[in-house]
Design an enzyme around this catalytic site. Structure first.
Site, mmCIF file in Angstrom:
data_model
loop_
_atom_site.group_PDB
_atom_site.id
_atom_site.type_symbol
_atom_site.label_atom_id
_atom_site.label_comp_id
_atom_site.label_asym_id
_atom_site.label_seq_id
_atom_site.Cartn_x
_atom_site.Cartn_y
_atom_site.Cartn_z
ATOM 1 N N GLY A 78 0.836 -1.226 -0.053
ATOM 2 C CA GLY A 78 0.146 -0.046 -0.146
ATOM 3 C C GLY A 78 0.872 1.204 0.009
ATOM 4 N N ARG A 142 1.333 -5.652 -5.228
ATOM 5 C CA ARG A 142 1.393 -6.804 -4.070
ATOM 6 C C ARG A 142 1.932 -8.140 -4.433
ATOM 7 N NH1 ARG A 142 -0.416 -4.538 0.528
ATOM 8 N NH2 ARG A 142 -1.835 -2.782 0.751
ATOM 9 N N ASP A 173 5.092 -8.095 5.690
ATOM 10 C CA ASP A 173 5.372 -9.051 4.807
ATOM 11 C C ASP A 173 6.403 -9.015 3.900
ATOM 12 O OD1 ASP A 173 3.542 -10.613 5.939
ATOM 13 O OD2 ASP A 173 1.741 -9.703 4.764
ATOM 14 N N LYS A 199 8.091 0.683 5.549
ATOM 15 C CA LYS A 199 6.784 1.578 5.070
ATOM 16 C C LYS A 199 5.498 0.808 5.846
ATOM 17 C CE LYS A 199 4.379 -0.038 2.560
ATOM 18 N NZ LYS A 199 3.473 -0.840 1.510
ATOM 19 N N THR A 200 4.664 1.741 6.005
ATOM 20 C CA THR A 200 3.225 1.402 6.109
ATOM 21 C C THR A 200 2.677 2.466 7.013
ATOM 22 O OG1 THR A 200 1.442 -0.064 6.822
ATOM 23 C CG2 THR A 200 3.329 -0.386 8.189
ATOM 24 N N ASP A 202 -0.103 1.756 8.526
ATOM 25 C CA ASP A 202 -0.665 1.080 9.417
ATOM 26 C C ASP A 202 0.280 1.206 10.972
ATOM 27 O OD1 ASP A 202 -1.988 0.353 7.717
ATOM 28 O OD2 ASP A 202 -2.011 -1.631 7.671
HETATM 29 P P1 FBP Z 1 0.715 -1.804 3.614
HETATM 30 O O1 FBP Z 1 0.752 -2.821 4.823
HETATM 31 O O2 FBP Z 1 1.135 -2.675 2.279
HETATM 32 O O3 FBP Z 1 1.342 -0.911 3.759
HETATM 33 O O4 FBP Z 1 -0.848 -1.483 3.286
HETATM 34 C C1 FBP Z 1 -1.692 -1.056 4.110
HETATM 35 C C2 FBP Z 1 -3.050 -0.669 3.779
HETATM 36 O O5 FBP Z 1 -3.278 0.758 3.633
HETATM 37 C C3 FBP Z 1 -3.906 -1.280 4.995
HETATM 38 O O6 FBP Z 1 -4.356 -0.012 5.861
HETATM 39 C C4 FBP Z 1 -5.126 -1.582 3.991
HETATM 40 O O7 FBP Z 1 -5.983 -2.522 4.627
HETATM 41 C C5 FBP Z 1 -4.494 -2.057 2.866
HETATM 42 O O8 FBP Z 1 -3.387 -1.360 2.584
HETATM 43 C C6 FBP Z 1 -5.403 -1.888 1.584
HETATM 44 O O9 FBP Z 1 -4.764 -2.058 0.397
HETATM 45 P P2 FBP Z 1 -5.358 -2.119 -0.981
HETATM 46 O O10 FBP Z 1 -5.711 -0.734 -1.346
HETATM 47 O O11 FBP Z 1 -4.422 -2.725 -1.733
HETATM 48 O O12 FBP Z 1 -6.970 -3.043 -0.946
#
Ligand code: FBP
Length: 552
Positions: A78, A142, A173, A199-200, A202
Site C-alpha cells: 500500500g 502486492r 510481509d 513503510k506502512t 498502519d
Molecule cells: P501495507 O501494509 O502494504 O502498507 O498496506 C496498508 C493498507 O493501507 C492497509 O491499511 C489496508 O488494509 C490495505 O493497505 C488496503 O490495501 P489495498 O488498497 O491494496 O486493498
C-alpha cells in the site's frame, strides 16, 4: 507536469538529515543480535544473515575513489506518504558515493523485478518527485516475492543491469520476503545485496530499533484533520452519530493516534477487544450505553472511531475468518469447489463447511457482510478488511440495541448515523515535514549500508522525537524482528507484527481519558497539516511517538 503552488514551494525544500549522514560516514558495529522468538528455527532458516550486529552510522573520514554502485528500488504494498523521498534519499546517497552510480526503479512493485520491467531514475525524474506524496514515480504492487524461481528471474535482470543491491520499501510481509531474498542471494553468492525500508501507514512495523514506519505520521494527521472537521460538524448540527472506520489492516495504531489527536467520544481498540475476549454483542452494548448516556444530557450526537481490522479481533469472528481462510485458501480443493458453485448457493455451502459455532455466527451476519468475508484474499492470504463495512455492521447492531432499550424505557434519545471510511484519503498525501525528513534519511541510510556491503538489513533511523540532526541512523538485521507464525496452514518465518501494546504509554493515556471524552464533548480540531510556519505547528511527531518516548 502541471503542479500546484504548494508543490512548487515544497520542491524547494531540502529534507533534513541526521548529522552523522551529512558528511563522510563510518558504520560502527554493535552487539550481535538474535531473533525476537524462535531463535533456533530462524537461525537454521537464515544461516547467512542471522545474528548480524546492529549498525550505527557515525561521522567518519572521507573515502576517496569509491566505485559507483548500481541499485534497484522496489515499492511494495500500500502507498504511504514519503515513498518518493526514500527514493530521492537513495539517489542522492549513491550519487555522493560516486556520481556515476545509477538507480533503477522496478515498475509496479515486486512484479517489476520478476518481469524485468524497470526504468532508470535520472536526476530529472527524481527532481520532479522530491517531497511529494504517492508512489507514482514507479508504482507499487502486492506481488509476493517468495519463490526461488522469482528470485532467479530477479537475478537475471540484476546481472543485466549490473546491480550491486536492491532496496525493497515495504511493510512487514514485504520486508520478510526481502530478508528471504537476501538470504538466498547470500547463499548462492549472487553478489546482490538486499536492504529493506520500513513503510506502512498502519504503523505496525515497529520495534526498539524501528521507532515507526514511514507514512504513519502524515496519514494519521490527514485523518485527524478530517475527524476534527466531522466533530465540529457533529457539535454544530447536534443530530448525527458519525461512525468512522479507519484504515489499518490489523493493528489499531491509526485509530489510537487519531483518538489522541482529536478526543472523540468512542474509539474501539481491536487489541483490547481481543484481550478482553469481547463479543460483538458486548461491543455493541458498550457503544449503546455511551450513546444513551449522552442522550440523557441532550447530546444526540457523537463520533466513534472503528479500526478497520476490528472484526478479526473479535474472538467469534476471528475463529470464523480463520476457518473461512482455510476453506478459501488459494489452490485448495474447497476453494475450487466454492468457485464452481453458483453465487446463490455459495453462502449455504460455506456454512455447511464451518464448525457449528462459526456457522451460527456466519448465518447471523447481515448478508452483505457475510459476502464481504468471502471475497478474494490478498496475495499474502489476508482477508481484505478494507472491503468489510464494519462501521455499518456496528451502526445497524447499535440501532437495533437502542430500539430494544427504547422499548424498555432505557433510551429516550434519537440516533441518526453517518458512515465514513478514511484510508485512501491519507495514503498519498503530501508528506508532513516529519515524513519528508524521515523518508529521505531512510533512503540515504540505505545507500550507506549498500556502500558498506551490507545485506539482510533494514534501514533504521531512531531518536525521532529529537530534532532531525540528532536522529540516529544505521541498520538492523531483519532476522532480529522475526518469529515463526502459521501462514496458509504452514509455519513460516515472518517479521512479528507490532500490535497496540496494552501496557504501552499511548494506550494507557487513552484509557485514562476515555470516560471523560465519552460523556463530555472534549473535541480537538487539529486542522490541516502545515508545511511552513512555527515548529510547534509544523514539526511535531505523532502523539504515539511522544508518549512512547515519554516526552509528554
Ligand atoms: P501495507 O501494509 O502494504 O502498507 O498496506 C496498508 C493498507 O493501507 C492497509 O491499511 C489496508 O488494509 C490495505 O493497505 C488496503 O490495501 P489495498 O488498497 O491494496 O486493498
Amino acid at each position: 507536469m502541471n503542479i500546484s503552488a504548494l508543490q512548487k514551494e515544497r520542491a524547494k525544500y531540502h529534507p533534513k538529515l541526521p548529522k552523522s549522514l551529512v558528511g563522510a560516514v563510518k558504520l560502527v558495529e554493535g552487539q550481535k543480535t538474535e531473533s525476537v522468538a524462535n531463535q533456533k528455527e530462524i537461525a537454521e532458516l537464515f544461516p547467512n544473515t542471522y545474528g548480524m550486529p546492529i549498525i550505527t552510522s557515525e561521522e567518519g573520514e572521507k573515502k576517496r575513489d569509491r566505485k559507483p554502485v548500481n541499485v534497484g528500488v522496489i515499492l511494495s504494498g500500500g502507498q504511504a506518504p514519503g515513498g518518493h523521498n526514500v527514493i530521492s534519499g537513495i539517489f542522492d546517497g549513491i550519487k555522493k558515493i560516486n556520481p556515476e552510480s545509477k538507480l533503477f526503479g522496478f515498475l509496479g512493485g515486486p512484479g517489476g523485478l520478476v518481469d524485468h520491467k524497470y526504468v532508470e531514475l535520472t536526476a530529472e525524474i527524481i527532481d520532479e518527485y522530491r517531497n511529494t506524496g504517492g508512489f507514482d514515480i514507479i508504482g507499487s504492487g502486492r506481488t509476493k516475492l517468495e519463490e526461488e524461481a522469482q528470485f532467479d528471474k530477479g537475478l537475471e535482470i540484476a546481472k543485466d543491469l549490473d546491480l550491486n543491491a536492491l532496496v525493497i520499501i515495504g511493510g512487514d510481509d514485504s520486508n520478510t520476503n526481502a530478508c528471504v531474498l537476501a538470504e538466498y542471494y547470500a547463499k548462492i553468492n549472487a553478489g546482490v545485496q538486499v536492504i529493506g525500508c520500513p513503510k506502512t501507514i498502519d504503523g505496525d512495523l515497529k520495534n526498539e530499533m524501528i521507532e515507526t514506519s514511514f507514512g504513519f505520521d502524515t496519514a494519521t494527521k490527514v485523518y485527524s484533520e478530517l475527524i476534527g472537521n466531522i466533530q465540529r460538524d457533529a457539535n454544530s448540527a447536534k443530530k448525527y452519530w458519525h461512525f468512522v472506520k479507519l484504515m489499518g489492516r490489523s493493528a489499531s495504531h491509526i485509530g489510537l493516534e487519531c483518538a489522541l489527536q482529536t478526543q472523540p467520544n468512542i474509539t474501539l481498540i481491536s487489541e483490547e477487544v481481543a484481550e478482553k475476549q469481547q463479543t460483538l454483542g458486548e461491543i455493541v452494548n458498550n457503544m449503546a450505553g455511551i450513546i444513551a448516556k449522552r442522550a440523557e444530557n441532550g447530546e444526540n450526537f457523537g463520533v466513534a472511531l472503528i479500526p478497520e481490522g476490528l472484526i478479526e479481533f473479535v474472538p467469534e469472528m476471528k475463529k470464523l475468518i480463520a476457518e473461512l481462510n482455510d476453506i478459501l485458501a488459494e489452490g485448495t480443493a474447497t476453494e475450487k469447489e466454492f468457485k464452481m458453485l453458483k453465487k446463490s448457493h455459495r453462502m449455504e455451502w460455506l456454512a455447511s463447511q464451518l464448525t457449528e459455532d462459526s456457522a451460527k455466527v456466519f448465518k447471523s451476519l447481515p448478508s452483505g457482510i457475510a459476502i464481504q468475508l468471502t471475497l478474494d484474499r490478498d496475495p499474502h492470504g489476508n482477508v481484505q478488511v478494507s472491503l468489510i463495512e464494519t462501521e455499518k455492521l456496528l451502526g445497524e447492531m447499535v440501532k437495533s440495541k437502542l430500539n430494544k432499550m427504547k422499548a424498555a424505557d432505557q433510551f429516550s434519545g434519537k440516533f441518526g448515523t453517518q458512515y465514513h471510511f478514511f484510508g485512501y484519503e491519507g495514503r498519498c498525501a503530501a508528506p508532513s515535514n516529519f515524513d519528508t525528513d524521515y523518508c529521505y534519511s531512510l533512503g540515504y541510510t540505505a545507500s550507506v549500508l549498500i556502500s558498506d556491503g551490507k545485506t539482510g538489513y533494514m534501514a533504521s533511523v531512531r531518536n525521532l522525537t529529537a530534532p532531525a540532526n540528532e536522529w540516529i541512523a544505521g541498520g538492523v538485521p531483519t532476522t532480529l524482528m522475526m518469529n515463526m507464525e502459521k501462514r496458509h496452514g504452514h509455519m513460516k518465518p515472518v517479521i512479528q507484527k507490532a500490535l497496540v501494546d496494552l501496557n504501552g504509554a499511548p494506550y494507557k493515556y487513552y484509557i485514562s481519558k476515555r470516560g471523560e471524552w465519552a460523556f463530555n464533548t472534549k473535541y480537538i480540531y487539529p486542522g490541516p497539516i502545515q508545511y511552513f510556519g512555527p515548529t510547534e505547528v509544523c514539526d511535531q511527531p505523532t502523539v504515539t511517538l511522544k508518549l512512547e518516548k515519554e516526552i509528554m
